[in-house]
Design a protein around this motif. Structure first.
Motif, PDB file in Angstrom:
ATOM      1  N   TYR A  26       0.837  -1.208   0.000  1.00 38.85           N
ATOM      2  CA  TYR A  26       0.000   0.000   0.000  1.00 38.85           C
ATOM      3  C   TYR A  26       0.872   1.260   0.000  1.00 38.85           C
ATOM      4  O   TYR A  26       0.604   2.221  -0.707  1.00 38.85           O
ATOM      5  CB  TYR A  26      -0.928   0.015   1.224  1.00 38.85           C
ATOM      6  CG  TYR A  26      -2.160  -0.863   1.076  1.00 38.85           C
ATOM      7  CD1 TYR A  26      -2.687  -1.159  -0.171  1.00 38.85           C
ATOM      8  CD2 TYR A  26      -2.808  -1.384   2.192  1.00 38.85           C
ATOM      9  CE1 TYR A  26      -3.808  -1.956  -0.312  1.00 38.85           C
ATOM     10  CE2 TYR A  26      -3.942  -2.182   2.069  1.00 38.85           C
ATOM     11  CZ  TYR A  26      -4.440  -2.467   0.812  1.00 38.85           C
ATOM     12  OH  TYR A  26      -5.548  -3.246   0.681  1.00 38.85           O
ATOM     13  N   PHE A  28       3.870   1.445  -1.094  1.00 49.80           N
ATOM     14  CA  PHE A  28       4.530   1.488  -2.400  1.00 49.80           C
ATOM     15  C   PHE A  28       3.605   2.127  -3.451  1.00 49.80           C
ATOM     16  O   PHE A  28       4.051   2.930  -4.279  1.00 49.80           O
ATOM     17  CB  PHE A  28       4.916   0.058  -2.806  1.00 49.80           C
ATOM     18  CG  PHE A  28       5.312  -0.084  -4.249  1.00 49.80           C
ATOM     19  CD1 PHE A  28       6.542   0.366  -4.693  1.00 49.80           C
ATOM     20  CD2 PHE A  28       4.448  -0.668  -5.166  1.00 49.80           C
ATOM     21  CE1 PHE A  28       6.897   0.244  -6.030  1.00 49.80           C
ATOM     22  CE2 PHE A  28       4.794  -0.799  -6.499  1.00 49.80           C
ATOM     23  CZ  PHE A  28       6.022  -0.331  -6.939  1.00 49.80           C
ATOM     24  N   ILE A  29       2.317   1.782  -3.382  1.00 50.05           N
ATOM     25  CA  ILE A  29       1.338   2.321  -4.336  1.00 50.05           C
ATOM     26  C   ILE A  29       1.311   3.854  -4.247  1.00 50.05           C
ATOM     27  O   ILE A  29       1.345   4.552  -5.256  1.00 50.05           O
ATOM     28  CB  ILE A  29      -0.080   1.740  -4.012  1.00 50.05           C
ATOM     29  CG1 ILE A  29      -0.154   0.268  -4.387  1.00 50.05           C
ATOM     30  CG2 ILE A  29      -1.200   2.537  -4.656  1.00 50.05           C
ATOM     31  CD1 ILE A  29      -0.303  -0.011  -5.848  1.00 50.05           C
ATOM     32  N   ILE A  30       1.280   4.369  -3.030  1.00 49.72           N
ATOM     33  CA  ILE A  30       1.231   5.827  -2.865  1.00 49.72           C
ATOM     34  C   ILE A  30       2.562   6.459  -3.296  1.00 49.72           C
ATOM     35  O   ILE A  30       2.579   7.517  -3.923  1.00 49.72           O
ATOM     36  CB  ILE A  30       0.878   6.223  -1.410  1.00 49.72           C
ATOM     37  CG1 ILE A  30      -0.431   5.542  -1.000  1.00 49.72           C
ATOM     38  CG2 ILE A  30       0.715   7.732  -1.281  1.00 49.72           C
ATOM     39  CD1 ILE A  30      -0.843   5.778   0.429  1.00 49.72           C
ATOM     40  N   LEU A  64      -0.954  13.605  -1.286  1.00 57.17           N
ATOM     41  CA  LEU A  64      -0.252  12.321  -1.344  1.00 57.17           C
ATOM     42  C   LEU A  64       0.912  12.209  -0.354  1.00 57.17           C
ATOM     43  O   LEU A  64       1.022  11.220   0.363  1.00 57.17           O
ATOM     44  CB  LEU A  64       0.269  12.063  -2.769  1.00 57.17           C
ATOM     45  CG  LEU A  64      -0.801  11.948  -3.872  1.00 57.17           C
ATOM     46  CD1 LEU A  64      -0.155  11.959  -5.241  1.00 57.17           C
ATOM     47  CD2 LEU A  64      -1.634  10.689  -3.724  1.00 57.17           C
ATOM     48  N   PHE A  71       0.531   7.808   7.179  1.00 55.78           N
ATOM     49  CA  PHE A  71       0.268   6.358   7.116  1.00 55.78           C
ATOM     50  C   PHE A  71       1.499   5.576   7.605  1.00 55.78           C
ATOM     51  O   PHE A  71       1.380   4.646   8.400  1.00 55.78           O
ATOM     52  CB  PHE A  71      -0.078   5.966   5.671  1.00 55.78           C
ATOM     53  CG  PHE A  71      -0.530   4.547   5.501  1.00 55.78           C
ATOM     54  CD1 PHE A  71      -1.867   4.204   5.697  1.00 55.78           C
ATOM     55  CD2 PHE A  71       0.358   3.548   5.132  1.00 55.78           C
ATOM     56  CE1 PHE A  71      -2.292   2.888   5.532  1.00 55.78           C
ATOM     57  CE2 PHE A  71      -0.066   2.235   4.970  1.00 55.78           C
ATOM     58  CZ  PHE A  71      -1.397   1.894   5.170  1.00 55.78           C
TER      59      PHE A  71
ATOM     60  N   THR B  25      -5.122  -3.914  -8.304  1.00 56.43           N
ATOM     61  CA  THR B  25      -4.599  -2.590  -7.937  1.00 56.43           C
ATOM     62  C   THR B  25      -3.158  -2.462  -8.442  1.00 56.43           C
ATOM     63  O   THR B  25      -2.784  -1.455  -9.050  1.00 56.43           O
ATOM     64  CB  THR B  25      -4.627  -2.406  -6.400  1.00 56.43           C
ATOM     65  OG1 THR B  25      -5.984  -2.487  -5.980  1.00 56.43           O
ATOM     66  CG2 THR B  25      -4.057  -1.074  -5.966  1.00 56.43           C
ATOM     67  N   GLN B  29      -1.766  -0.023 -11.403  1.00 59.22           N
ATOM     68  CA  GLN B  29      -0.686   0.875 -11.020  1.00 59.22           C
ATOM     69  C   GLN B  29       0.452   0.751 -12.048  1.00 59.22           C
ATOM     70  O   GLN B  29       1.024   1.752 -12.483  1.00 59.22           O
ATOM     71  CB  GLN B  29      -0.221   0.498  -9.606  1.00 59.22           C
ATOM     72  CG  GLN B  29       0.758   1.446  -8.981  1.00 59.22           C
ATOM     73  CD  GLN B  29       2.169   1.132  -9.395  1.00 59.22           C
ATOM     74  OE1 GLN B  29       2.539  -0.019  -9.550  1.00 59.22           O
ATOM     75  NE2 GLN B  29       2.958   2.155  -9.598  1.00 59.22           N
ATOM     76  N   PHE B 204      -6.488   3.314  -1.826  1.00 56.55           N
ATOM     77  CA  PHE B 204      -5.193   3.243  -2.523  1.00 56.55           C
ATOM     78  C   PHE B 204      -5.396   3.314  -4.035  1.00 56.55           C
ATOM     79  O   PHE B 204      -4.600   3.905  -4.755  1.00 56.55           O
ATOM     80  CB  PHE B 204      -4.437   1.986  -2.098  1.00 56.55           C
ATOM     81  CG  PHE B 204      -4.236   1.976  -0.616  1.00 56.55           C
ATOM     82  CD1 PHE B 204      -3.196   2.689  -0.053  1.00 56.55           C
ATOM     83  CD2 PHE B 204      -5.133   1.331   0.228  1.00 56.55           C
ATOM     84  CE1 PHE B 204      -3.035   2.749   1.320  1.00 56.55           C
ATOM     85  CE2 PHE B 204      -4.985   1.381   1.599  1.00 56.55           C
ATOM     86  CZ  PHE B 204      -3.935   2.094   2.149  1.00 56.55           C
ATOM     87  N   ALA B 207      -5.883   6.924  -4.673  1.00 56.53           N
ATOM     88  CA  ALA B 207      -4.626   7.685  -4.648  1.00 56.53           C
ATOM     89  C   ALA B 207      -3.911   7.559  -5.992  1.00 56.53           C
ATOM     90  O   ALA B 207      -3.426   8.552  -6.555  1.00 56.53           O
ATOM     91  CB  ALA B 207      -3.727   7.187  -3.521  1.00 56.53           C
ATOM     92  N   THR B 208      -3.864   6.339  -6.520  1.00 58.65           N
ATOM     93  CA  THR B 208      -3.209   6.131  -7.815  1.00 58.65           C
ATOM     94  C   THR B 208      -3.974   6.848  -8.916  1.00 58.65           C
ATOM     95  O   THR B 208      -3.389   7.560  -9.733  1.00 58.65           O
ATOM     96  CB  THR B 208      -3.155   4.613  -8.136  1.00 58.65           C
ATOM     97  OG1 THR B 208      -2.478   3.958  -7.075  1.00 58.65           O
ATOM     98  CG2 THR B 208      -2.439   4.344  -9.434  1.00 58.65           C
ATOM     99  N   LYS B 210      -6.178   9.394  -8.860  1.00 62.19           N
ATOM    100  CA  LYS B 210      -6.181  10.863  -8.862  1.00 62.19           C
ATOM    101  C   LYS B 210      -4.799  11.415  -9.214  1.00 62.19           C
ATOM    102  O   LYS B 210      -4.701  12.425  -9.916  1.00 62.19           O
ATOM    103  CB  LYS B 210      -6.705  11.424  -7.543  1.00 62.19           C
ATOM    104  CG  LYS B 210      -5.840  11.237  -6.332  1.00 62.19           C
ATOM    105  CD  LYS B 210      -6.503  11.866  -5.115  1.00 62.19           C
ATOM    106  CE  LYS B 210      -5.667  11.663  -3.867  1.00 62.19           C
ATOM    107  NZ  LYS B 210      -6.280  12.230  -2.688  1.00 62.19           N
TER     108      LYS B 210
END
Lengths: 106, 283
Positions: A26, A28-30, A64, A71, B25, B29, B204, B207-208, B210
């Motif tokens: 998670y 890593f995704i952000i 972000l 987080f 996801t 990504q 999550f 977040a990706t 947007k």
């Protein structure tokens, strides 16, 4: 009995490992999302569009980078030790965005 | 020991059910990162057509991802954020399903606020929590079952594993599948926690999504600017040029139709101003 206990312990460890890797994933995704926006900021800066640079830098920081930092310092501990790496990344990105925000029109 | 086994069994079931969501996801990504990085590299390219082609694909990938995130769900959970962010607003403005869903959310929220104090609301005080709980339970089960049986995460992941998989096939398949069932997609104002229970990866995913929408618009703005510059390689006729030499105004003239300006410099001025730059300001 001992075998059964070991099985349960093994499954519990597996469950912990799953949580640990999911939380790291998670973060890593952000982190990837931040990188994408940062690349666009860099190019907008190279292109001389300072309005876009500032708009994106502010947005990146608020939407972000700060949430990633929060987080990593909160639920992120479940992804130990990766939370420290992502917290450091958030800190570095924040400084980078602050630099873009401090730029003045030439 | 039995309790521990039961907990682990429940955990494994939940894990398997949500495993596909996590993989998709990650998959999206990856798709969007490729689009963003591709656009980054292509921004150094002189060929504007290839940049346009890539940006169009980037837009399609964003559309596919928002379909996968369930557009009504985005309207409910992130509608306020979309409304106040110009880039996000422009993207979702083009999506009729989002507009319908957002209108439903706003309308039902408004109705909730305006319920007058009557006997009905007195009963509502007692029945409300019961009805709410029932609705939540039933809603959760139906929404979750509906989407799980549709198996979109599983289906998308299966497409991605195919040997002939490529990004374009994946994006087109997702768009096609969702556009076919758009009319059936629910636009009810479902409570936030039901959406989140059904799609725990949503924050999550959002977040990706947007971040890439904002990135896309930055590349798009750059492309539009470069295209305009390319088209306007010659300054348009009628533009005025003011020519100064040091503090002296030499002339102020309109550009000729051939894009040139003609003016004279006096010999004596040239001797006087030698070494000073000639300044041409176009307005």
């Amino acid at each position: 009995m001992a075998g059964s206990t070991l099985n349960v312990a093994g499954s519990a460890f597996k469950a912990f490992e799953q949580v640990n890797s999911t939380v790291a994933f998670y973060m890593f995704i952000i982190e990837e999302a931040i990188q994408s926006v940062s690349m666009a900021i860099y190019l907008s800066h190279r292109d001389g569009d300072l309005t876009k640079v500032k708009e994106l830098a502010q947005w990146n920081k608020e939407e972000l980078i700060n949430p990633l930092g929060d987080f990593a310092n909160g639920v992120g501990f479940l992804g130990f030790p990766m939370n420290y790496a992502f917290d450091a990344f958030a800190d570095a990105s924040r400084r980078s965005m602050d630099y873009y925000l401090s730029l003045e029109e030439e | 020991m039995g309790a521990a086994k039961a907990i682990l069994l429940a955990w494994n079931t939940i894990w398997q059910l949500h495993g596909y969501l996590l993989r998709v996801t990650g998959l999206f990504q990856e798709v969007l990162s490729i689009c963003a990085f591709g656009s980054f590299i292509l921004s150094y390219d002189e060929n504007l057509d290839s940049r346009k082609q890539f940006l169009d694909f980037y837009h399609k990938a964003l559309k596919a991802y928002s379909y996968y995130c369930l557009v009504p769900c985005l309207a409910k959970l992130y509608g306020d954020e979309i409304d106040r962010t110009p880039g996000l607003r422009s993207f979702f403005k083009e999506m009729p399903l989002y507009q319908r869903s957002r209108a439903a959310v706003l309308y039902e929220d408004e109705i909730d606020k305006d319920i007058p104090e009557t006997i009905a609301t007195a009963f509502n005080d007692i029945m409300g929590p019961i009805a709410h709980l029932t609705w939540r339970a039933l809603g959760s089960i139906f929404v979750w079952l509906g989407d799980y049986l549709d198996g979109f995460a599983a289906v998308i992941y299966t497409w991605a594993k195919k040997r002939d998989f490529n990004l374009e096939v994946l994006v087109n398949s997702v768009i096609q599948a969702y556009e076919e069932k758009q009319s059936k997609i629910r636009i009810r104002n479902i409570p936030k926690d039901i959406y989140l229970a059904q799609r725990p990866t949503l924050p999550f995913d959002w977040a990706t999504l947007k971040a890439h929408i904002m990135t896309y618009y930055a590349y798009r703005a750059m492309y539009d600017r470069h295209r305009k510059q390319r088209q306007g390689g010659r300054l348009p006729w009628g533009v005025q040029a003011t020519i100064t030499w040091g503090d002296d105004l030499v002339t102020r003239k309109n550009l000729e139709t051939n894009g040139r300006i003609y003016f004279c410099l006096l010999n004596e001025k040239m001797d006087e101003k030698v070494g000073e730059p000639l300044n041409v300001e176009v307005t």
